[in-house]
Design a protein around this motif. Structure first.
Motif, PDB file in Angstrom:
ATOM      1  N   UNK A   1       0.733  -1.245  -0.157  1.00 41.14           N
ATOM      2  CA  UNK A   1      -0.097  -0.104   0.004  1.00 41.14           C
ATOM      3  C   UNK A   1       0.827   1.114  -0.039  1.00 41.14           C
ATOM      4  N   UNK A   2       0.270   2.420  -0.318  1.00 43.69           N
ATOM      5  CA  UNK A   2       0.917   3.672  -0.492  1.00 43.69           C
ATOM      6  C   UNK A   2       0.555   4.542   0.766  1.00 43.69           C
ATOM      7  N   UNK A   3       1.558   5.257   1.435  1.00 40.55           N
ATOM      8  CA  UNK A   3       1.087   6.199   2.360  1.00 40.55           C
ATOM      9  C   UNK A   3       1.404   7.554   1.683  1.00 40.55           C
ATOM     10  N   UNK A   4       0.473   8.313   1.465  1.00 39.80           N
ATOM     11  CA  UNK A   4       0.654   9.624   0.844  1.00 39.80           C
ATOM     12  C   UNK A   4       1.344  10.610   1.777  1.00 39.80           C
ATOM     13  N   UNK A   5       2.436  11.272   1.285  1.00 33.71           N
ATOM     14  CA  UNK A   5       3.090  12.049   2.091  1.00 33.71           C
ATOM     15  C   UNK A   5       3.019  13.524   1.700  1.00 33.71           C
ATOM     16  N   UNK A   6       3.072  14.566   2.821  1.00 38.39           N
ATOM     17  CA  UNK A   6       3.004  15.962   2.523  1.00 38.39           C
ATOM     18  C   UNK A   6       4.147  16.543   2.904  1.00 38.39           C
ATOM     19  N   UNK A   7       5.328  15.936   3.421  1.00 40.85           N
ATOM     20  CA  UNK A   7       6.470  16.571   3.895  1.00 40.85           C
ATOM     21  C   UNK A   7       7.270  16.972   3.050  1.00 40.85           C
TER      22      UNK A   7
ATOM     23  N   UNK B   1      -6.879  10.993  -1.987  1.00 42.82           N
ATOM     24  CA  UNK B   1      -8.327  11.336  -1.595  1.00 42.82           C
ATOM     25  C   UNK B   1      -9.452  10.227  -2.336  1.00 42.82           C
ATOM     26  N   UNK B   2      -8.791   9.682  -3.407  1.00 40.34           N
ATOM     27  CA  UNK B   2      -9.811   8.769  -4.192  1.00 40.34           C
ATOM     28  C   UNK B   2      -9.211   7.215  -4.322  1.00 40.34           C
ATOM     29  N   UNK B   3      -8.527   7.032  -3.477  1.00 41.41           N
ATOM     30  CA  UNK B   3      -7.712   5.742  -3.608  1.00 41.41           C
ATOM     31  C   UNK B   3      -8.627   4.321  -3.833  1.00 41.41           C
ATOM     32  N   UNK B   4      -9.725   4.427  -3.268  1.00 40.90           N
ATOM     33  CA  UNK B   4     -10.889   3.269  -3.217  1.00 40.90           C
ATOM     34  C   UNK B   4     -12.043   3.931  -3.857  1.00 40.90           C
TER      35      UNK B   4
ATOM     36  N   UNK C   1       4.517  16.626 -21.197  1.00 39.96           N
ATOM     37  CA  UNK C   1       4.168  15.825 -22.365  1.00 39.96           C
ATOM     38  C   UNK C   1       3.162  14.497 -21.940  1.00 39.96           C
ATOM     39  N   UNK C   2       2.188  14.372 -22.310  1.00 40.17           N
ATOM     40  CA  UNK C   2       1.319  13.107 -22.066  1.00 40.17           C
ATOM     41  C   UNK C   2       1.166  13.041 -20.740  1.00 40.17           C
ATOM     42  N   UNK C   3       1.182  11.783 -20.287  1.00 42.42           N
ATOM     43  CA  UNK C   3       1.030  11.475 -18.819  1.00 42.42           C
ATOM     44  C   UNK C   3      -0.297  10.775 -18.442  1.00 42.42           C
ATOM     45  N   UNK C   4      -0.483  10.468 -17.154  1.00 46.52           N
ATOM     46  CA  UNK C   4      -1.677   9.660 -16.813  1.00 46.52           C
ATOM     47  C   UNK C   4      -2.603  10.956 -16.040  1.00 46.52           C
ATOM     48  N   UNK C   5      -4.020  10.673 -16.578  1.00 52.80           N
ATOM     49  CA  UNK C   5      -4.950  11.610 -16.230  1.00 52.80           C
ATOM     50  C   UNK C   5      -6.084  11.207 -15.046  1.00 52.80           C
ATOM     51  N   UNK C   6      -6.135  10.068 -15.184  1.00 52.36           N
ATOM     52  CA  UNK C   6      -6.793   9.238 -14.040  1.00 52.36           C
ATOM     53  C   UNK C   6      -6.024   7.750 -13.819  1.00 52.36           C
ATOM     54  N   UNK C   7      -6.235   7.053 -12.880  1.00 52.67           N
ATOM     55  CA  UNK C   7      -5.483   5.764 -12.772  1.00 52.67           C
ATOM     56  C   UNK C   7      -5.964   4.848 -13.927  1.00 52.67           C
ATOM     57  N   UNK C   8      -4.877   4.314 -14.660  1.00 51.94           N
ATOM     58  CA  UNK C   8      -4.779   3.554 -15.944  1.00 51.94           C
ATOM     59  C   UNK C   8      -4.998   4.414 -17.288  1.00 51.94           C
TER      60      UNK C   8
END
Length: 864
Positions: free
Chosen positions: A227-233, A277-280, A329-336
């Motif tokens: 799992x990921x723990x999202x960091x703000x530091x 905020x939208x992992x699930x 250039x390009x990139x991911x705009x929502x999961x997958x």
């Protein structure tokens, strides 16, 4: 260097004030990549002026929630111009993505990354070769790694964070450095930031420091899933001092485009990113996309604010600076889901509108200065009137004039900027107070009792004609150059933050200054200085009171923050290391810097000669001393208050702002109309005060030290006409060079020239010390001392890291020591009669004799 010579109230007036305009960021799209799906994790950079995008991964056979598999690619695309079309230039040596890119000369370095099976340590060098590609294998990374951030800081390339295996549960605290300036490329493993390891952090570079922000830490949950723990530091790294933690982000920004764009001198943009905020979120096919807000971090105030909204949030993709824009250039705009779109951000300043009322106030003020010049013109019948005001100037006016002359418009802006950026360290340069007794009791008597017009007349009486002419030339050349800089820099700052035209500002300021200086002479210079000193200090006090009123907590909050952040003297390093601006180096070095303007610089010494007695001249010097310290305290306090104000209200600060423009920016954007005009007129007036002093003192040097001395054939009216002509030439020359600086890129060369000449200030001070305080120094010895001194200071400046404050000290001591030694050893030529020319023989009776001898030399120049 002299330290000065470096509340929002609910009033109706504020309704018509100038609004704060914190800049503008414009989004657009470049031609989309020629792939319907787009890519995440591409390599991208600029080669030979063309934008190159390579590799990456996508899901061409179905989304991951549909069972589709991620595929890595080898395609390399090139866009030669923003309005052009993408062309496929070839393939990567292997399918790769999620690595990093750095520019090396005419090539790109492609670092690490991953494919469908594993992470890699390979490094490839890519060049464009005709319409194709050429590759070279470079030394590998210290270990395989992907999903990291990469930035370049000068010749250094840094890799931060990442993961070493595709299925691992550890995000690495990797911090590797590569010096691309070395012929043999090799990696250095550095101490990482004092926080957790992370994948997909955001990195950036601003003002010589490196930043790493957000990212995701990896861990396994109770079921054994990663799992990921999202960091703000967030953390800052300076190569000379290491890591320090900065303010946390308002939200996580995992995999935001990196490196973060750097705006101005102190802003970094973190664009979008995954905040977790939208992992699930479910169903994933209806995921709304990642956050589109842009976070702006100000490196000085250590604050975050929302700055902009992206048209779409692209993650896991780099940022490339190309043709004045930041390209995503390009990139991911929502999961997958990828996008072939190529976004372009052009960050531009949005100047404030100055307005007709403010313009009218400025014009009225400047025309008033011309009126003073015209009023003084009736008294200029001789060169003594033009250069010394007939010695009828009141002592308090002469004192205010010295004060205004030393307070240039550059330092009017630079002192608040220095306190805004750092602390009050430069306040220690007030050590000039310690030399004032020396000026009053040792130097002033020589100038007054010799009854000179130019300070350099003393050098001929004590040494020889060559020494006098050399001193006058050095001073005049430097002042001619300084006129251009003093005109250009304030005009540049004002045109940057407002809609005022830089050329108009330069021409208007320079032309009107020439008019009142030519017509009114030194009297006009002094009386305009009096007005300007009152306006400058009064305007500074008004600004400080408005600032305190606009800050929550007022002046006490400013003091509290300054104490907590070491913004006063807490940051001073008390070291004897001559290579840094330590407390001792500034305190002692500034003594010698300040000795030059107060003892050997014609523009200040000339004020000593305008009163009707030596005692009144001394009073003018003491008045300047009493004013300078509190005035400098006011300007430093303004800088500290600006720091607190913009820390409390970061949205009001222009991200594109240059540090030196912070005070004018506050004036234009926060103060009421009319007051803005008066204070901007004050900045221009500070510029004019320095300009008028320079022009009049240059004319005094030329007419007194050259024309009258070498060609004593003109009448008094002829010398007066010559003085006015030289004033015009100096002013027009300086204004012309300032206009050229505003239109052509000659600034670095010109500043280097001025620095070269200015380094001789310590040497010139040394000549006066050698003459006044030694008995055995001779003319030839003084010349040798000056030559060796200049050579030594130049050598130290360009071949050692010695701090600027040490130059004048080295120049003075070397000039005195070498000059005295050559004189004592008998290689300094014959000694002259010294009666009344040293501190040991200071008697009034001898001065009339020397003045008579000086007059005879003027009448018979061949006698030397």
């Amino acid at each position: 260097m002299h330290p000065l010579r470096f509340p929002r109230l609910a009033l109706l007036a504020f309704i018509v004030g100038v609004a704060s305009l914190p800049g503008r960021e414009t989004w657009s799209e470049l031609p989309a990549l020629p792939d319907p799906w787009g890519y995440a994790g591409v390599y991208a950079g600029v080669v030979d002026g063309a934008l190159v995008v390579a590799g990456g991964a996508n899901f061409p056979e179905g989304m991951p929630w549909e069972g589709g598999l991620k595929q890595w690619h080898r395609d390399v695309y090139v866009l030669d111009a923003p309005a052009g079309e993408w062309r496929r230039a070839g393939d990567l040596p292997q399918a790769l993505g999620y690595g990093g890119t750095a520019v090396l000369g005419d090539s790109l370095l492609l670092f690490g990354g991953s494919d469908a099976d594993r992470h890699h340590a390979t490094v490839w060098r890519l060049r464009l070769q005709g319409t194709g590609l050429a590759y070279e294998r470079m030394p590998d990374l210290p270990a395989a790694v992907a999903n990291f951030a990469m930035v370049q800081l000068g010749p250094m390339v840094y890799i931060l964070g990442g993961a070493q295996t595709p299925d691992g549960d550890t995000a690495e605290p990797i911090f590797w450095a590569l010096n691309t300036a070395r012929p043999n490329l090799s990696w250095e493993v550095l101490e990482p930031w004092p926080g957790p390891g992370r994948i997909f952090p955001v990195a950036g570079v601003q003002d010589g420091a490196l930043y790493v922000m957000s990212g995701a830490e990896l861990h396994r949950d109770a079921g054994g899933n990663v799992q990921r723990r999202y960091l703000r530091d967030a953390y800052r790294y300076r190569p000379d001092s290491g890591w320090s933690q900065i303010a946390d982000l308002p939200r996580a920004a995992v995999a935001a485009p990196t490196p973060a764009p750097a705006l101005g001198q102190s802003t970094l943009l973190v664009m979008g990113g995954d905040d977790g905020s939208m992992v699930n979120f479910s169903p994933m096919s209806q995921h709304p996309g990642f956050p589109r807000d842009v976070l702006a971090y100000h490196t000085l105030t250590d604050t975050w604010r929302e700055a902009e909204t992206m048209p779409a949030s692209h993650v896991t993709t780099p940022v490339v600076t190309w043709r004045g824009s930041y390209v995503i250039p390009s990139g991911e705009i929502r999961p997958g889901v990828r996008s072939p779109a190529v976004l372009s951000l052009r960050a531009e300043r949005q100047p404030a509108t100055f307005g007709w009322i403010n313009t009218a106030v400025v014009l009225a003020y400047l025309l008033g200065m011309v009126g003073i010049g015209l009023a003084c013109s009736r008294r200029n019948l001789t060169t003594d009137d033009f250069f010394r005001g007939g010695q009828t100037i009141p002592w308090w006016a002469a004192g205010l004039s010295i004060f205004a002359t030393m307070l240039s418009s550059i330092t009017f802006m630079a002192i608040p900027a220095a306190a805004f950026m750092g602390a009050w360290t430069l306040f220690l340069a007030n050590s000039y107070i310690l030399i004032m007794p020396l000026v009053v009791f040792a130097y002033l008597p020589f100038y007054r009792r010799l009854n000179v017009t130019s300070a350099y007349e003393y050098l001929e009486l004590r040494f020889n004609l060559g020494t006098r002419l050399a001193g006058a030339v050095l001073f005049s050349v430097y002042q001619c150059g300084r006129i251009a800089v003093v005109l250009y820099l304030p005009a540049l700052a004002l045109s940057t933050i407002s809609n005022l035209d830089i050329h108009t500002i330069i021409i208007l300021t320079g032309l009107l200054c020439i008019v009142y200086t030519v017509t009114g002479g030194i009297a006009a210079v002094i009386w305009t200085d009096v007005v300007q000193a009152v306006v400058l200090v009064g305007g500074a006090l008004l600004s400080l009171f408005y600032l305190w009123g606009a800050i929550s907590g007022g002046g006490w909050e400013v003091f509290r923050v300054a104490q907590a952040e070491d913004k006063i003297f807490g940051a001073v390093t008390w070291s004897w290391d001559l290579t840094i601006a330590s407390g001792w180096v500034i305190l002692i070095g500034s003594l010698f810097h300040n000795l030059f303007p107060y003892t050997a610089s014609q523009d200040v010494v000339q004020r000593y000669l305008t009163t009707d007695s030596e005692a009144k001249a001394a009073r003018s010097i003491w008045l300047n001393t009493l004013l300078s310290v509190p005035a400098q305290g006011i300007f430093f306090a303004i800088g500290t208050a600006l720091f607190v104000f913009y820390r409390q209200q970061p949205a009001r600060l222009d991200a594109h702002l240059q540090h030196d423009a912070i005070f004018p920016y506050y004036i234009i954007t926060e103060l009421p109309v009319g007051v803005v005009g008066l204070l901007i007129a004050g900045i221009l007036a500070a510029s004019q005060s320095t300009l008028s002093s320079s022009m009049n003192s240059i004319a005094a040097c030329y007419v007194t030290d050259f024309h009258r001395r070498l060609r004593p054939v003109l009448s008094e009216s002829g010398y007066l006409s010559m003085a006015r002509l030289v004033t015009i030439i100096a002013g027009v020359f300086g204004t012309g060079v300032a206009l050229i600086m505003a239109s052509a890129d000659i600034r670095s060369i010109y500043v280097m020239f001025l620095e070269f000449i200015g380094l001789a200030g310590g040497t010139l001070s040394g000549l006066f010390v050698l003459g006044i305080f030694t008995r055995r120094a001779t003319g030839r010895g003084a010349v040798w001392g000056a030559l060796v001194s200049v050579a030594l200071v130049m050598g130290v400046r360009y071949n050692s890291p010695v701090n600027t404050f040490a130059y004048a000290m080295l120049g003075l001591f070397s000039c005195v020591a070498v000059g005295w030694l050559f004189s004592v050893l008998g290689t300094g030529g014959a000694r002259k009669p010294l009666e009344g020319l040293t501190i040991y023989s200071l008697r009034k009776s001898s001065y009339s004799q020397h003045r008579t001898e000086s007059t005879e030399r003027v009448q018979n120049p061949d006698s030397d």
